[in-house]
Design a protein around this motif. Structure first.
Motif, PDB file in Angstrom:
ATOM      1  N   LEU A   1      13.655   2.686 -10.188  1.00 50.50           N
ATOM      2  CA  LEU A   1      12.734   2.001 -11.110  1.00 50.50           C
ATOM      3  C   LEU A   1      11.292   2.449 -10.851  1.00 50.50           C
ATOM      4  O   LEU A   1      10.514   2.641 -11.780  1.00 50.50           O
ATOM      5  N   ARG A   2      10.943   2.635  -9.563  1.00 51.88           N
ATOM      6  CA  ARG A   2       9.587   3.091  -9.236  1.00 51.88           C
ATOM      7  C   ARG A   2       9.368   4.511  -9.747  1.00 51.88           C
ATOM      8  O   ARG A   2       8.300   4.829 -10.291  1.00 51.88           O
ATOM      9  N   ASP A   3      10.379   5.346  -9.598  1.00 49.12           N
ATOM     10  CA  ASP A   3      10.291   6.730 -10.069  1.00 49.12           C
ATOM     11  C   ASP A   3      10.118   6.754 -11.588  1.00 49.12           C
ATOM     12  O   ASP A   3       9.262   7.468 -12.126  1.00 49.12           O
ATOM     13  N   GLU A   4      10.925   5.925 -12.260  1.00 45.03           N
ATOM     14  CA  GLU A   4      10.889   5.844 -13.724  1.00 45.03           C
ATOM     15  C   GLU A   4       9.520   5.362 -14.208  1.00 45.03           C
ATOM     16  O   GLU A   4       9.011   5.816 -15.236  1.00 45.03           O
ATOM     17  N   ALA A   5       8.910   4.440 -13.443  1.00 41.88           N
ATOM     18  CA  ALA A   5       7.592   3.906 -13.825  1.00 41.88           C
ATOM     19  C   ALA A   5       6.479   4.909 -13.531  1.00 41.88           C
ATOM     20  O   ALA A   5       5.314   4.670 -13.840  1.00 41.88           O
ATOM     21  N   GLY A   6       6.855   6.015 -12.864  1.00 37.08           N
ATOM     22  CA  GLY A   6       5.874   7.063 -12.591  1.00 37.08           C
ATOM     23  C   GLY A   6       4.987   6.766 -11.400  1.00 37.08           C
ATOM     24  O   GLY A   6       3.977   7.442 -11.176  1.00 37.08           O
ATOM     25  N   THR A   7       5.351   5.758 -10.591  1.00 35.28           N
ATOM     26  CA  THR A   7       4.514   5.400  -9.450  1.00 35.28           C
ATOM     27  C   THR A   7       4.959   6.110  -8.175  1.00 35.28           C
ATOM     28  O   THR A   7       4.321   5.955  -7.137  1.00 35.28           O
ATOM     29  N   GLY A   8       6.041   6.874  -8.255  1.00 39.91           N
ATOM     30  CA  GLY A   8       6.550   7.551  -7.059  1.00 39.91           C
ATOM     31  C   GLY A   8       7.320   6.556  -6.207  1.00 39.91           C
ATOM     32  O   GLY A   8       7.135   5.343  -6.331  1.00 39.91           O
ATOM     33  N   PHE A   9       8.208   7.070  -5.334  1.00 36.92           N
ATOM     34  CA  PHE A   9       8.991   6.146  -4.512  1.00 36.92           C
ATOM     35  C   PHE A   9       9.074   6.581  -3.056  1.00 36.92           C
ATOM     36  O   PHE A   9       9.658   5.877  -2.232  1.00 36.92           O
ATOM     37  N   GLY A  10       8.467   7.705  -2.718  1.00 34.22           N
ATOM     38  CA  GLY A  10       8.513   8.173  -1.326  1.00 34.22           C
ATOM     39  C   GLY A  10       7.468   7.440  -0.495  1.00 34.22           C
ATOM     40  O   GLY A  10       6.573   6.781  -1.030  1.00 34.22           O
ATOM     41  N   ASP A  11       7.590   7.583   0.840  1.00 33.07           N
ATOM     42  CA  ASP A  11       6.654   6.829   1.673  1.00 33.07           C
ATOM     43  C   ASP A  11       5.254   7.425   1.695  1.00 33.07           C
ATOM     44  O   ASP A  11       4.340   6.834   2.274  1.00 33.07           O
ATOM     45  N   THR A  12       5.069   8.577   1.020  1.00 36.06           N
ATOM     46  CA  THR A  12       3.693   9.066   0.858  1.00 36.06           C
ATOM     47  C   THR A  12       3.078   8.541  -0.449  1.00 36.06           C
ATOM     48  O   THR A  12       1.860   8.583  -0.627  1.00 36.06           O
ATOM     49  N   ASP A  13       3.924   8.035  -1.374  1.00 37.40           N
ATOM     50  CA  ASP A  13       3.422   7.516  -2.663  1.00 37.40           C
ATOM     51  C   ASP A  13       3.152   6.015  -2.608  1.00 37.40           C
ATOM     52  O   ASP A  13       2.247   5.508  -3.252  1.00 37.40           O
ATOM     53  N   VAL A  14       3.998   5.298  -1.874  1.00 39.14           N
ATOM     54  CA  VAL A  14       3.951   3.829  -1.899  1.00 39.14           C
ATOM     55  C   VAL A  14       3.239   3.344  -0.640  1.00 39.14           C
ATOM     56  O   VAL A  14       3.586   3.752   0.470  1.00 39.14           O
ATOM     57  N   ALA A  15       2.254   2.453  -0.820  1.00 38.58           N
ATOM     58  CA  ALA A  15       1.498   1.928   0.324  1.00 38.58           C
ATOM     59  C   ALA A  15       2.430   1.098   1.218  1.00 38.58           C
ATOM     60  O   ALA A  15       3.349   0.439   0.726  1.00 38.58           O
ATOM     61  N   THR A  16       2.192   1.153   2.530  1.00 42.48           N
ATOM     62  CA  THR A  16       2.962   0.319   3.458  1.00 42.48           C
ATOM     63  C   THR A  16       2.627  -1.141   3.178  1.00 42.48           C
ATOM     64  O   THR A  16       1.457  -1.519   3.174  1.00 42.48           O
ATOM     65  N   PRO A  17       3.644  -1.974   2.927  1.00 40.36           N
ATOM     66  CA  PRO A  17       3.366  -3.365   2.563  1.00 40.36           C
ATOM     67  C   PRO A  17       2.891  -4.190   3.752  1.00 40.36           C
ATOM     68  O   PRO A  17       3.168  -3.844   4.903  1.00 40.36           O
ATOM     69  N   ASP A  18       2.189  -5.272   3.456  1.00 34.91           N
ATOM     70  CA  ASP A  18       1.750  -6.179   4.518  1.00 34.91           C
ATOM     71  C   ASP A  18       2.056  -7.615   4.098  1.00 34.91           C
ATOM     72  O   ASP A  18       2.234  -7.891   2.909  1.00 34.91           O
ATOM     73  N   ALA A  19       2.091  -8.510   5.104  1.00 33.45           N
ATOM     74  CA  ALA A  19       2.368  -9.916   4.796  1.00 33.45           C
ATOM     75  C   ALA A  19       1.204 -10.490   4.006  1.00 33.45           C
ATOM     76  O   ALA A  19       0.040 -10.163   4.261  1.00 33.45           O
ATOM     77  N   ASP A  20       1.515 -11.369   3.049  1.00 31.72           N
ATOM     78  CA  ASP A  20       0.513 -11.999   2.194  1.00 31.72           C
ATOM     79  C   ASP A  20      -0.139 -13.162   2.962  1.00 31.72           C
ATOM     80  O   ASP A  20       0.558 -14.114   3.345  1.00 31.72           O
TER      81      ASP A  20
END
Ligand SMILES: C[C@](O)(CO)[C@H](O)COP(=O)(O)OP(=O)(O)OC[C@H]1O[C@@H](n2ccc(N)nc2=O)[C@H](O)[C@@H]1O
Ligand SMILES: Nc1ncnc2c1ncn2[C@@H]1O[C@H](COP(=O)(O)OP(=O)(O)OP(=O)(O)O)[C@@H](O)[C@H]1O
Length: 308
Positions: free
Chosen positions: A189-208
């Motif tokens: 779904l991330r790839d399809e949305a064009g946001t990339g899905f690899g760990d260089t494309d997606v920011a490391t998440p943090d607790a809210d």
């Protein structure tokens, strides 16, 4: 002689999913929450490692060496140089199977604790946590329980403060979802949305921070507003009918609703125990789930509950 261990299921009150790593896992900001709905694993002296299972889902639990409880017993034995371990493990199963509530992981954690006690090994908790992480990303949390932030693939745990008891309802779906398939769908779904899905494309998440404050304050309305699961779009994509379940619980008065982990179990946060009972009854009547259970948390991790 026998040892019975009680172990909780989990819901992820926040599941932030980072990009796909080279090792096939995703970095997470995983806020685990242990609930009273749980399994019991009883270890009895035996020959070899054998298994049995009772409960409504017993027929779909594998009783061979792939079962996480059997793998845990063998791993603990190997760690201590026990060449020929002897134990029978009975799993009294209440946690939905392949439901996103870490049921197999819970049984793995419970078997570590039960065999450790049965065999009189006295394994330190740090070592049990390392063995648990070898078994699966969710297994260490089932040992500690409570509420904890899991980083890395979910195995690096930090206990979190909680200011009260929260009331939950879990709507169990017909059939499970495969955890790897849901992560794959998230990437797709991330790839399809064009946001990339690899760990260089997606920011490391943090607790809210708002979610952590709601937990610490015991503030159910704030927690309901902060519930978040990055795997939910993927679970809904694979199982669109879950949207009806989420809507039915919300219309019945739940303060918050989300898919539990990789799904398909849906979790609802209620104002108090009475509201949870009402939401569970409405979900059962709605025909959008196979079963609905009202419960509460947080509760402790895997612990000996009886010796025979
Ligand atoms: C969805 C969660 O339940 C949230 O707590 C967990 O992340 C899943 O934990 P689990 O079932 O113990 O998963 P594991 O047995 O460690 O891994 C099964 C598969 O799930 C995927 N997986 C799991 C954990 C993670 N951080 N990233 C992943 O991509 C991988 O495809 C992996 O091969
Ligand atoms: N003790 C166990 N109980 C249930 N399933 C087990 C067990 N051991 C191995 N399995 C296998 O693991 C698969 C996933 O089951 P499990 O109930 O752990 O899923 P889950 O709750 O969705 O996992 P998670 O939330 O950790 O991703 C099952 O379909 C089954 O084949």
């Amino acid at each position: 002689m026998s040892v019975t261990v009680r172990v909780p299921a989990k819901v992820n009150v926040q599941l932030g999913v980072g990009g796909l790593r080279a090792d096939g896992f995703h970095d997470l900001a995983n806020v685990f929450f242990a609930v009273a709905l749980g399994d019991e694993v009883t270890a009895t002296a035996g020959t070899g490692v054998t298994l049995s299972c009772s409960g409504p889902d017993a027929a779909v639990v594998p009783l061979d060496d792939s079962n996480l409880a059997a793998r845990a017993a063998r791993l603990l034995a190997a760690h201590h140089g026990i060449a020929d371990p002897g134990v029978h493990l009975h799993i009294a199963k209440a946690i939905p199977v392949a439901g996103g509530m870490a049921g197999g992981s819970a049984d793995g954690a419970a078997a570590l604790v039960a065999c450790d006690a049965l065999w009189g090994l006295g394994t330190p908790l740090d070592t049990l946590l390392e063995l648990a992480a070898e078994l699966g990303s969710d297994v260490p949390f089932a040992l500690v329980g409570g509420v904890a932030l899991g980083r890395g693939r979910g195995e690096i745990l930090e206990a979190l403060p909680v200011g009260g008891t929260f009331h939950w309802v879990f709507a169990v779906a017909d059939g499970g979802l495969s955890t790897p398939a849901v992560f794959r769908e998230c990437d797709r779904l991330r790839d399809e949305a064009g946001t990339g899905f690899g760990d260089t494309d997606v920011a490391t998440p943090d607790a809210d921070p708002a979610l952590l404050a709601a937990l610490a304050d015991g503030d159910v309305v704030a927690l309901a507003g902060a519930l978040a699961n990055d795997l939910q779009p993927a679970a809904l994509s694979l199982r669109p009918a879950l949207a009806d379940t989420l809507r039915a619980g919300t219309e019945a008065g739940a303060l918050g609703a989300l898919v539990s982990g990789s799904g398909p179990t849906c979790a609802f946060l209620a104002k108090d125990a009475d509201a949870a009972a009402a939401v569970a009854a409405a979900l059962r009547a709605s025909g959008t789930c196979r079963a609905a259970h009202a419960t509460y948390g947080p509760v402790p991790g895997a612990a000996v509950s009886a010796r025979g």
